[in-house]
Design an enzyme around this catalytic site. Structure first.
Site, short mmCIF file in Angstrom:
data_model
loop_
_atom_site.label_atom_id
_atom_site.label_comp_id
_atom_site.label_asym_id
_atom_site.label_seq_id
_atom_site.Cartn_x
_atom_site.Cartn_y
_atom_site.Cartn_z
N ASP A 109 -54.62 17.41 8.12
CA ASP A 109 -55.64 17.40 9.16
C ASP A 109 -55.70 18.80 9.76
O ASP A 109 -54.66 19.45 9.94
CB ASP A 109 -55.27 16.42 10.29
CG ASP A 109 -55.55 14.97 9.95
OD1 ASP A 109 -55.82 14.66 8.78
OD2 ASP A 109 -55.48 14.14 10.87
N HIS A 156 -49.43 16.73 2.87
CA HIS A 156 -49.47 15.87 1.69
C HIS A 156 -49.89 16.66 0.46
O HIS A 156 -50.40 17.78 0.55
CB HIS A 156 -50.40 14.69 1.94
CG HIS A 156 -49.93 13.79 3.05
ND1 HIS A 156 -49.39 12.55 2.82
CD2 HIS A 156 -49.91 13.96 4.40
CE1 HIS A 156 -49.05 11.99 3.98
NE2 HIS A 156 -49.36 12.83 4.95
N SER A 209 -49.24 24.90 12.83
CA SER A 209 -49.21 26.10 12.02
C SER A 209 -50.33 26.07 10.98
O SER A 209 -51.38 25.50 11.22
CB SER A 209 -47.86 26.29 11.35
OG SER A 209 -47.70 27.63 10.95
#
EC number: 4.1.1.65
Length: 285
Positions: free
Chosen positions: A88, A145, A248
């Site tokens: 995200d 992921h 980050s």
């Protein structure tokens, strides 16, 4: 010029000391105080706890536990695409690698060799390939992921600076993502290799992977490397591979003639883990 002036204080701040302190505070289990901090953070940054597996701020023992919270099942369905977005966040930049040059922001490029800790042989695999730089803001889900299935072959912890990685800093600090501390993860897959780089930043207490656990700290100041052969983890598309403790950036590198990006993508566009990132080159949309 304005961007460089805006980031000037970051050159003067004791970034590593601040990051170490923030890491200790985020890991502390302080009961009601921890819950109050989490509630403030949720309100300040607009975090959607309705997506979390546990939506109760009081259930998290530490801020780190809250920050790396898992999502409820089904919150991020995987698109029917060859490559999916691994996080995200928001798109910082993406596109073609010009020989070995990665575009950071207007007037700023850095090399694949610099990003990968000086390994020119590894970097050469991605000459004229494709890259994507994805920024995770404080409000975002912070687990990372797999964009495509792969087998881990190497992990490299590259020591470096701890500048912020927000868009203003990306425009003001030359070679930002090749200057900051980072963890380079190299995977083999059916089209060759790809790299997923976790880039550290000010206040990012640590980075972790599912196969190693916490990679940093320690911060020894020297490059560290791990190789994986018989025990190499195989990870499927969409599997969790790591996480940030505080926000980050992730940088992805792919070989030439492999990835055709989603035409809906553009710089600064919000993205969600599991959405379509692109298709294999040569295949029809």
């Amino acid at each position: 010029m304005l961007e460089r002036l805006a980031v000037l204080p970051q050159y003067l701040l004791p970034k590593q000391a601040l990051t170490i302190l923030a890491g200790k505070l985020a890991a502390s289990e302080s009961g009601n105080l921890t819950t109050q901090v989490i509630r403030w953070f949720v309100s300040r940054y607009g975090v959607d706890l309705g997506e979390a597996a546990d939506a109760d701020p009081a259930s998290y023992r530490s801020f780190n536990e809250f920050f790396t919270r898992p999502l409820r099942p089904g919150a991020r369905p995987l698109a029917d695409a060859d490559f999916i977005c691994p996080v995200d966040g928001a798109i910082s930049q993406f596109g073609a690698i010009a020989r070995d040059q990665i575009f950071q922001a207007k007037g700023h490029h850095y090399t694949t060799t610099a990003l990968l800790g000086g390994d020119s042989g590894l970097a050469a695999r991605f000459n004229d390939g494709a890259f994507a730089t994805l920024y995770l803001s404080p409000r975002d889900y912070h687990r990372i992921h797999m964009p495509v299935a792969g087998r881990l072959t190497r992990m490299i912890h590259v020591p470096g600076a701890l500048f912020s990685v927000n868009p203003t800093t990306a425009r003001g600090v030359p070679g930002l993502f090749a200057r900051n501390e980072r963890v380079v993860c190299v995977f083999d897959c059916d089209f060759g290799s790809f790299v997923l780089v976790l880039v550290g930043a000010t206040i990012v207490g640590s980075m972790a992977t599912v196969w190693h656990g916490t990679v940093n700290p320690p911060r020894s100041g020297v490059l560290r490397e791990w190789s994986y052969d018989a025990q190499a983890p195989d990870l499927g598309k969409g599997d969790e591979m790591g996480r940030f403790l505080l926000g980050s950036t992730v940088v992805l590198l792919f070989p030439a003639d492999v990835l055709r990006f989603n035409p809906a993508w553009s710089p600064a566009r919000p993205v969600r883990m599991g959405e379509a990132m692109g298709e294999r080159s040569g295949r029809r949309p």
